[in-house]
Design an enzyme around this catalytic site. Structure first.
Site, PDB file in Angstrom:
ATOM      1  N   ASN A 191     -45.098 -30.370  14.438  1.00 19.85           N
ATOM      2  CA  ASN A 191     -44.139 -30.685  13.393  1.00 19.85           C
ATOM      3  C   ASN A 191     -42.777 -30.929  13.991  1.00 19.85           C
ATOM      4  O   ASN A 191     -42.408 -30.336  15.008  1.00 19.85           O
ATOM      5  CB  ASN A 191     -44.084 -29.575  12.334  1.00 19.85           C
ATOM      6  CG  ASN A 191     -43.050 -28.532  12.667  1.00 19.85           C
ATOM      7  OD1 ASN A 191     -41.855 -28.730  12.470  1.00 19.85           O
ATOM      8  ND2 ASN A 191     -43.511 -27.410  13.215  1.00 19.85           N
ATOM      9  N   ILE A 245     -44.038 -15.868  18.259  1.00 20.60           N
ATOM     10  CA  ILE A 245     -43.266 -16.891  18.948  1.00 20.60           C
ATOM     11  C   ILE A 245     -42.999 -18.080  18.011  1.00 20.60           C
ATOM     12  O   ILE A 245     -43.737 -18.284  17.037  1.00 20.60           O
ATOM     13  CB  ILE A 245     -44.013 -17.423  20.200  1.00 20.60           C
ATOM     14  CG1 ILE A 245     -45.356 -18.026  19.834  1.00 20.60           C
ATOM     15  CG2 ILE A 245     -44.147 -16.347  21.235  1.00 20.60           C
ATOM     16  CD1 ILE A 245     -46.083 -18.729  20.972  1.00 20.60           C
ATOM     17  N   ASN A 246     -41.973 -18.835  18.303  1.00 23.76           N
ATOM     18  CA  ASN A 246     -41.789 -20.114  17.627  1.00 23.76           C
ATOM     19  C   ASN A 246     -42.780 -21.122  18.234  1.00 23.76           C
ATOM     20  O   ASN A 246     -43.629 -20.756  19.052  1.00 23.76           O
ATOM     21  CB  ASN A 246     -40.329 -20.583  17.783  1.00 23.76           C
ATOM     22  CG  ASN A 246     -39.901 -21.485  16.636  1.00 23.76           C
ATOM     23  OD1 ASN A 246     -40.675 -22.319  16.170  1.00 23.76           O
ATOM     24  ND2 ASN A 246     -38.673 -21.332  16.176  1.00 23.76           N
ATOM     25  N   SER A 292     -41.181 -18.540   8.541  1.00 27.87           N
ATOM     26  CA  SER A 292     -40.169 -19.502   8.093  1.00 27.87           C
ATOM     27  C   SER A 292     -40.657 -20.939   8.280  1.00 27.87           C
ATOM     28  O   SER A 292     -41.250 -21.278   9.303  1.00 27.87           O
ATOM     29  CB  SER A 292     -38.888 -19.288   8.893  1.00 27.87           C
ATOM     30  OG  SER A 292     -37.894 -20.180   8.467  1.00 27.87           O
ATOM     31  N   LYS A 343     -37.342 -20.676   4.408  1.00 30.12           N
ATOM     32  CA  LYS A 343     -37.057 -21.859   5.227  1.00 30.12           C
ATOM     33  C   LYS A 343     -35.717 -21.714   5.962  1.00 30.12           C
ATOM     34  O   LYS A 343     -34.747 -21.238   5.390  1.00 30.12           O
ATOM     35  CB  LYS A 343     -37.022 -23.089   4.300  1.00 30.12           C
ATOM     36  CG  LYS A 343     -36.580 -24.383   4.959  1.00 30.12           C
ATOM     37  CD  LYS A 343     -37.609 -24.920   5.924  1.00 30.12           C
ATOM     38  CE  LYS A 343     -37.083 -26.141   6.693  1.00 30.12           C
ATOM     39  NZ  LYS A 343     -37.980 -26.515   7.805  1.00 30.12           N
ATOM     40  N   GLY A 344     -35.689 -22.120   7.204  1.00 31.78           N
ATOM     41  CA  GLY A 344     -34.484 -22.046   8.022  1.00 31.78           C
ATOM     42  C   GLY A 344     -33.289 -22.670   7.319  1.00 31.78           C
ATOM     43  O   GLY A 344     -33.370 -23.778   6.791  1.00 31.78           O
ATOM     44  N   LYS A 370     -35.733 -14.919  16.645  1.00 27.47           N
ATOM     45  CA  LYS A 370     -37.059 -15.528  16.828  1.00 27.47           C
ATOM     46  C   LYS A 370     -37.066 -16.251  18.161  1.00 27.47           C
ATOM     47  O   LYS A 370     -36.305 -17.198  18.372  1.00 27.47           O
ATOM     48  CB  LYS A 370     -37.376 -16.494  15.683  1.00 27.47           C
ATOM     49  CG  LYS A 370     -38.794 -17.050  15.766  1.00 27.47           C
ATOM     50  CD  LYS A 370     -39.226 -17.715  14.477  1.00 27.47           C
ATOM     51  CE  LYS A 370     -40.713 -18.058  14.484  1.00 27.47           C
ATOM     52  NZ  LYS A 370     -41.160 -18.631  13.214  1.00 27.47           N
ATOM     53  N   CYS A 382     -35.574 -23.427  17.453  1.00 28.78           N
ATOM     54  CA  CYS A 382     -36.107 -24.640  16.827  1.00 28.78           C
ATOM     55  C   CYS A 382     -36.102 -25.778  17.831  1.00 28.78           C
ATOM     56  O   CYS A 382     -35.053 -26.145  18.350  1.00 28.78           O
ATOM     57  CB  CYS A 382     -35.296 -25.042  15.599  1.00 28.78           C
ATOM     58  SG  CYS A 382     -35.942 -26.531  14.836  1.00 28.78           S
TER      59      CYS A 382
END
Lengths: 311, 264
Positions: free
Chosen positions: A77, A199-200, A29, A53-54, A173, A138
């Protein structure tokens, strides 16, 4: 057994907690838009799954620039979940993905537990989505996001709320920005998660010494790319040993060898993120590379390798 | 339609202070390219530096399948690019982004600051083919950063230079030379690329005189295709709406996006 018969017996498909993928390679994502952005370069129907995309309930404009910065073997990012909102995703972007027979995993992010539930209800009513990845990790938004993914009680609550709204496979996630990843994974399992995505990004920052200021408009950002691969492998290894759920593993995968490391550390399938920016056809290349490896090793499928390196 | 192609390097050499020109064969990309578009170039098989580098199309000869880049060495990525030798393969995605609108039968001024001259050469070629009267203004710090005169002369256009140290042409700011160059005759359209404070001054001047035009932005990018949303830029007169430089640009109307006015 000759080569031809053996190839016929090879099964590269993966069942990720009820989510069927034709091959074990997904694109992560936020790194692949809604698929269409890469359609000139790759036949997206050949990717195991496209995690779009989220998506949030309402439109989000994202964070101030600069939003990205290259770091040694990686990048930071801080996009800030820029997206047009769930309704636009479902009505505008999803139809062409369904038409192209893409296995679509939605990625949702809420500010509250109720928002996650509402997003899931909307998705559940809408045919054409194979599973829901829960963005509870996030690092780049002020409300929600990572706060859900770092508290085991909240993780369980969010997963439960989503599970009660949908029969689709639910895949939280996980954030690596925690002290004990296993306790978070257990909480997700206790909430009823069907699989885990990990992992994120790792939270980081960079400093502009000429301006004497943080580089990113958001100050902090998420680190991705090969730089985080060892951290991702370690966490997947730990969770594979302790929690009986299939894992969609990723973090800096650039090639087939990297993907094999993740699978042997316990991932049932892999996700390519930053690697898509480097090589837009990498997902297809890795899917083919894994098949070649399985063939050469005389195995019947990729499943035989999952956790092979776990002691 | 953009594509990924392994180009073959024909030549790669220094042409000025920190300035290099690379020519490579990439017939697929060359056939599709329009002025103002860019390519995203991978620097070998390294994981560090990891990301591709977006570079303007300096010149494109579709019949020969040839693309020329003009680039300034600013960091490790461009340093690695300068090490490519003739015959080597280079991994290129392109053409990406939206190019310049091409006017016809007009009097147009092209204003390039430093290496921002790069997208204006290919643009000049196409504008000349569309029967425009083209005047190119190029400003740099010093004469050793001017390396494009020959190429512009070949296209038969007027090419004026300004240097901050006066070592060549007009002494002083490009934007001051611009005002002198623009006064005598009416100008129909302005194209500009360069440091943002310079483009900001150009845009302000154009707005005062009711001249429309376009500018080209440079930005760090990851994907280059509109997927990562990394190269966001705020639209003017809004605090929330962003455009993607890679996909919605890199070319925008002079008055469309917020520009940095200080430093470069």
């Amino acid at each position: 057994m000759n080569e031809e018969t053996r190839e016929n017996l090879i099964d590269m498909s993966v069942n990720l907690g009820g989510l069927k993928m034709q091959n074990p390679v997904a694109v992560a994502s936020g790194t692949f838009g809604y698929g269409r952005e890469y359609q000139d370069f790759i036949d997206i129907s050949r990717i195991g799954a496209v995690i779009v995309k989220g998506t949030t309930l309402e439109e989000r404009c994202g964070n101030p620039a600069p939003r990205i910065y290259e770091t040694p073997a990686g990048m930071l990012n801080a996009i800030g979940l820029e997206n047009p909102g769930i309704d636009v995703f479902l009505n505008v972007y999803l139809p062409s993905l369904i038409e192209d027979r893409v296995t679509v995993i939605a990625n949702i992010a809420g500010n509250t537990v109720d928002e996650y539930a509402l997003l899931s209800r909307k998705i559940d009513k809408h045919p054409g989505i194979a599973g829901i990845e829960l963005n509870i990790s996030c690092p780049n938004v002020k409300q929600g996001g990572m706060q859900f993914g770092t508290d085991p009680d909240l993780v369980k609550q969010v997963v439960e709320a989503v599970k009660s709204e949908t029969s689709l496979p639910v895949i939280p996630k996980l954030s690596p920005n925690v002290t004990d990843i296993v306790s978070i994974a257990r909480a997700a399992r206790d909430g009823g998660a069907d699989a885990l995505s990990m992992i994120n990004t790792l939270m980081g920052m960079a400093v502009d010494i000429d301006r004497r200021k943080p580089v990113l408009g958001n100050i902090f950002g998420g680190l991705s790319g090969p730089a985080i691969k060892p951290v991702a492998l370690r966490m997947i290894y730990q969770v594979y040993k302790e929690v009986d759920l299939p894992i969609l593993g990723g973090g800096g995968i650039l090639n087939t060898r990297d993907a094999l490391e993740f699978i042997m550390a316990g991932a049932s399938a892999v996700s390519i993120g930053t690697g898509n920016f480097v090589n837009p056809v990498v997902a297809e290349e890795i899917a083919l590379g894994l098949e070649k490896y399985v063939t050469e090793q005389g195995l019947t499928g990729i499943n035989e390798l999952v956790g092979a390196a776990v002691l | 339609m953009p594509l990924a192609e392994k180009g073959t390097v024909i030549s790669n050499h220094q042409t000025g202070r920190d300035l290099w020109e690379m020519e490579f064969l990439a017939p697929g990309i060359a056939a599709e390219s329009k002025p103002g578009q860019f390519v995203n170039v991978r620097l070998g098989d390294y994981s560090d530096p990891l990301l591709r580098r977006p570079l303007s199309l300096y010149d494109v000869e579709p019949d020969a399948g040839r693309i020329t880049l003009l680039y300034k060495i600013v960091g490790r990525g461009t340093q690695l690019l300068s090490r490519y030798g003739s015959g080597q393969l280079i991994d290129v995605m392109g053409p990406l982004g939206l190019g310049f609108d091409l006017v016809q039968n007009r009097r147009v001024i092209l204003i390039g600051g430093g290496v921002g001259i790069a997208p204006l050469l290919f643009l000049t070629r196409e504008l000349v083919a569309r029967h425009n009267e083209v005047i190119v203004l190029h400003g740099t710090g010093s004469s050793d950063e001017l390396c494009s005169q020959g190429r512009f002369s070949k296209l038969g256009v007027e090419y004026k230079v300004a240097t901050m140290d006066g070592s060549s042409g007009y002494k002083g700011l490009l934007t001051d030379m611009m005002k002198e160059a623009l006064e005598p005759l009416p100008t129909d359209y302005i194209y500009t690329c360069g440091p943002e404070p310079m483009m900001s001054a150009v845009a302000a001047y154009a707005s005062q005189h009711g001249i429309s035009g376009q500018l080209s932005l440079e930005e760090h990018m990851a994907c280059g295709v509109g997927a990562c949303l990394g190269c966001a830029r705020k639209l003017k007169e809004t605090d929330t709406a962003y455009v993607k430089i890679c996909k919605d640009g890199p070319v925008f109307p002079l008055d469309a996006v917020q520009l940095s006015t200080g430093g470069s």
